[in-house]
Design a protein around this motif. Structure first.
Motif, PDB file in Angstrom:
ATOM      1  N   LEU A   1      17.557 -22.093 -11.181  1.00 26.37           N
ATOM      2  CA  LEU A   1      18.300 -22.471  -9.799  1.00 26.37           C
ATOM      3  C   LEU A   1      16.487 -23.528  -9.373  1.00 26.37           C
ATOM      4  CD1 LEU A   1      20.686 -19.968  -8.316  1.00 26.37           C
ATOM      5  CD2 LEU A   1      20.964 -22.062  -8.197  1.00 26.37           C
ATOM      6  N   SER A   2      15.955 -22.408  -9.488  1.00 25.82           N
ATOM      7  CA  SER A   2      14.117 -22.737  -8.765  1.00 25.82           C
ATOM      8  C   SER A   2      13.771 -24.525  -9.038  1.00 25.82           C
ATOM      9  CB  SER A   2      13.391 -21.982  -9.071  1.00 25.82           C
ATOM     10  OG  SER A   2      12.620 -22.241 -10.363  1.00 25.82           O
ATOM     11  N   GLN A   3      13.946 -24.691 -10.316  1.00 24.30           N
ATOM     12  CA  GLN A   3      13.648 -26.499 -11.453  1.00 24.30           C
ATOM     13  C   GLN A   3      15.037 -27.121 -10.142  1.00 24.30           C
ATOM     14  OE1 GLN A   3      16.213 -27.943 -14.428  1.00 24.30           O
ATOM     15  NE2 GLN A   3      14.233 -28.134 -15.326  1.00 24.30           N
ATOM     16  N   GLN A   4      16.474 -26.842  -9.581  1.00 25.75           N
ATOM     17  CA  GLN A   4      17.046 -27.445  -9.253  1.00 25.75           C
ATOM     18  C   GLN A   4      16.829 -27.669  -7.523  1.00 25.75           C
ATOM     19  OE1 GLN A   4      19.151 -30.387  -9.892  1.00 25.75           O
ATOM     20  NE2 GLN A   4      17.683 -29.996 -12.488  1.00 25.75           N
ATOM     21  N   LEU A   5      17.116 -27.375  -7.420  1.00 27.45           N
ATOM     22  CA  LEU A   5      16.830 -26.564  -5.707  1.00 27.45           C
ATOM     23  C   LEU A   5      15.286 -26.750  -5.243  1.00 27.45           C
ATOM     24  CD1 LEU A   5      18.913 -23.314  -5.142  1.00 27.45           C
ATOM     25  CD2 LEU A   5      20.202 -25.513  -4.847  1.00 27.45           C
TER      26      LEU A   5
END
Length: 515
Positions: free
Chosen positions: A292-296
């Motif tokens: 999630l941290s990669q995409q958001l």
């Protein structure tokens, strides 16, 4: 085992052949941005909402540039971009099944059929209704990429020597960003991003699959898969010798034997069991948060939006500035390849997320004060470039291979599938909602990402363990220790024996998976 023998020609060939799948993934991600205007024109003509001839002047002669795009064209265009993610979401669930069915290498070979079909559909886009052909091609390609973005890190993670696991794992991301850069360059108007060649530009995304299909039969199957999944000890030995040169494989085989014992205790874990089981909850939470941290983090917003930001900053040829971002992207992924086994996964992720948070704030300041101080355009441009640098140092490459490191052989395929699905779903959501969020927040849109990034940085600091230089067993032991602070479990020795609580939990797991 001498370290000199660890990087052999066969290992290099195997990793190179595998990451051709990632190159294709990157190319398909980036290719759709450049020829947007041209393709919309063809969609319009095919749908009968645009005249056949080139753009005409309206009465007052000023409307040429800013002609409204017909709503149905907008809908089909958005679908062409986003159907790719939907294909990926669906197929990422099948990664474990395909990887276990006939092995990692045959799995990658099988799914190449999809890439070739997708490429052909898009190359022939002009022969029938372009919007139907492109959407069908993008959907099949997304389905292929969902499988490939799981199978490639799985295979590389299993064949890489421990000392190089991080560096070789990062090559998946390096190939992806190289693919993005390649698609941006080929998409320039004087190359393939024009009225005549755009179907070829889109269809080329199937080309790496052809080369990969020729190379994969020369690559050894993953020794872990052979030993642990198929019980082929001799085959696994052969495979290890091919990958590492002539050496005594007994230490490696011993590690696999121990892991196999653990796996036999574990029972094959399906996705449903993985989600319900408290045994893997911490690892799963860490893995999903990393994705999630990669995409958001807003990185895709930067890629979708960089041309517009550069235009507002007064760059005359924003396309080239965007390609500049692509080059920086590639260079800093190389930096990460060099650093990841020295500095460690956790450190690089923290530096990356923290740096991106600061850049997101700087970018907002730059965009807000652009109208007041003209030099602020340089602030927001530098912030974009630095944002991308920080992303590729840690948050970009690391989530893809750390999932394979956090889980043992039993739950690994299910975990990779879930993490991949999370990644693709959040990618799709950002792609669909970003234009609306941007319309709502205007220049303040990156503050939203800064807040998210701050949260992810704190989470990484508190919860993500270092996996550098640890065997899969030792990594599992870290989480076991964390879990053993909860009542009902006690620990006996590192990662070998588990206490009563954990073993009852394993029984529970087995009954769950039979249910």
């Amino acid at each position: 085992m001498e370290s000199g023998k660890q990087l052999t020609g066969t290992l290099a060939l195997a990793v190179f052949s595998a990451v051709l799948g990632s190159l294709q993934f990157g190319y398909s991600l980036g290719v759709i941005n450049a020829p947007q205007k041209v393709i919309e024109q063809h969609y319009g003509q095919s749908l009968g909402v645009l005249p056949e001839e080139p753009l005409l002047l309206s009465e007052n002669g000023t409307e040429t540039e800013k002609r409204e795009v017909h709503p149905s064209v907008v809908m089909y265009w958005s679908l062409s971009v986003s159907i790719f993610s939907i294909g990926g979401v669906v197929s990422s669930f099948l990664v474990g099944f395909i990887g276990d069915l006939r092995g990692r290498v045959k799995g990658m070979l099988m799914v190449n059929v999809l890439a070739v079909i997708a490429g052909l559909l898009m190359v022939m886009a002009k022969m029938w209704k372009p919007h139907v052909m492109v959407i069908a091609g993008r959907c099949v390609m997304g389905f292929y990429c969902g499988l490939s973005s799981g199978l490639v890190p799985m295979y590389i993670g299993e064949i890489a020597p421990m000392a190089y696991r991080g560096a070789l794992g990062t090559l998946h991301q390096l190939a992806t960003v190289t693919g993005i850069l390649l698609s941006q360059v080929l998409g320039l108007e004087f190359l393939l991003g024009n009225d005549y060649y755009w179907p070829l530009l889109l269809g080329l995304s199937g080309a790496p699959a052809v080369l990969q299909s020729l190379l994969l039969p020369l690559c050894p199957e993953s020794p872990r898969y052979l030993y642990i999944k198929r019980d082929m000890v001799e085959e696994a030995k052969k495979s290890l010798r091919r990958l590492k040169g002539e050496y005594d494989p007994s230490a490696d085989l011993e590690e696999m034997r121990r892991e196999k014992e653990e796996v036999e205790k574990e029972a094959q874990v399906s996705i449903a069991v993985l989600v319900r089981s408290s045994l893997y909850r911490q690892q799963l939470f860490v893995a999903l948060m990393m994705h999630l941290s990669q995409q958001l983090s807003g990185i895709n917003a930067i890629f979708y939006y960089s041309t517009a930001i550069f235009e507002r900053a007064g760059v005359t040829q924003p396309v080239y500035a965007t390609i500049g971002v692509g080059v920086i992207n590639t260079v800093f992924t190389m930096v990460s390849v060099a650093l990841v086994d020295r500095a460690g996964r956790r450190t690089l992720t923290l530096i990356g997320l923290g740096g991106m948070c600061i850049c997101a704030v700087a970018m907002t300041v730059g965009l807000v004060y652009l109208s007041v101080y003209s030099w602020m355009s340089y602030v927001s441009m530098s912030a974009i470039f630095l944002f991308v640098c920080f992303f590729e140092i840690g948050p970009g490459p690391i989530p893809w291979f750390i999932v394979a490191e956090l889980f043992s052989q039993g739950p690994r395929p299910a975990a990779i599938a879930l993490a991949g699905c999370t990644n693709w779903t959040s990618n799709f959501i950002i792609g669909m909602t970003f234009p609306y969020i941007e319309a709502l927040c205007g220049s303040y849109v990156f503050i939203l990402f800064a807040v998210l990034l701050f949260g992810f940085t704190v989470f990484t600091y508190l919860r993500v363990p270092e996996t550098k230089g640890k065997t899969f067993e030792e990594i599992a032991a870290v989480f076991k220790k964390g879990r053993n602070q909860t009542p009902g479990t006690r620990k006996t020795g590192i990662g070998t024996g588990t206490g009563t609580g954990t073993s009852t939990e394993l029984e529970q797991l087995k009954s769950d998976s039979h249910a």
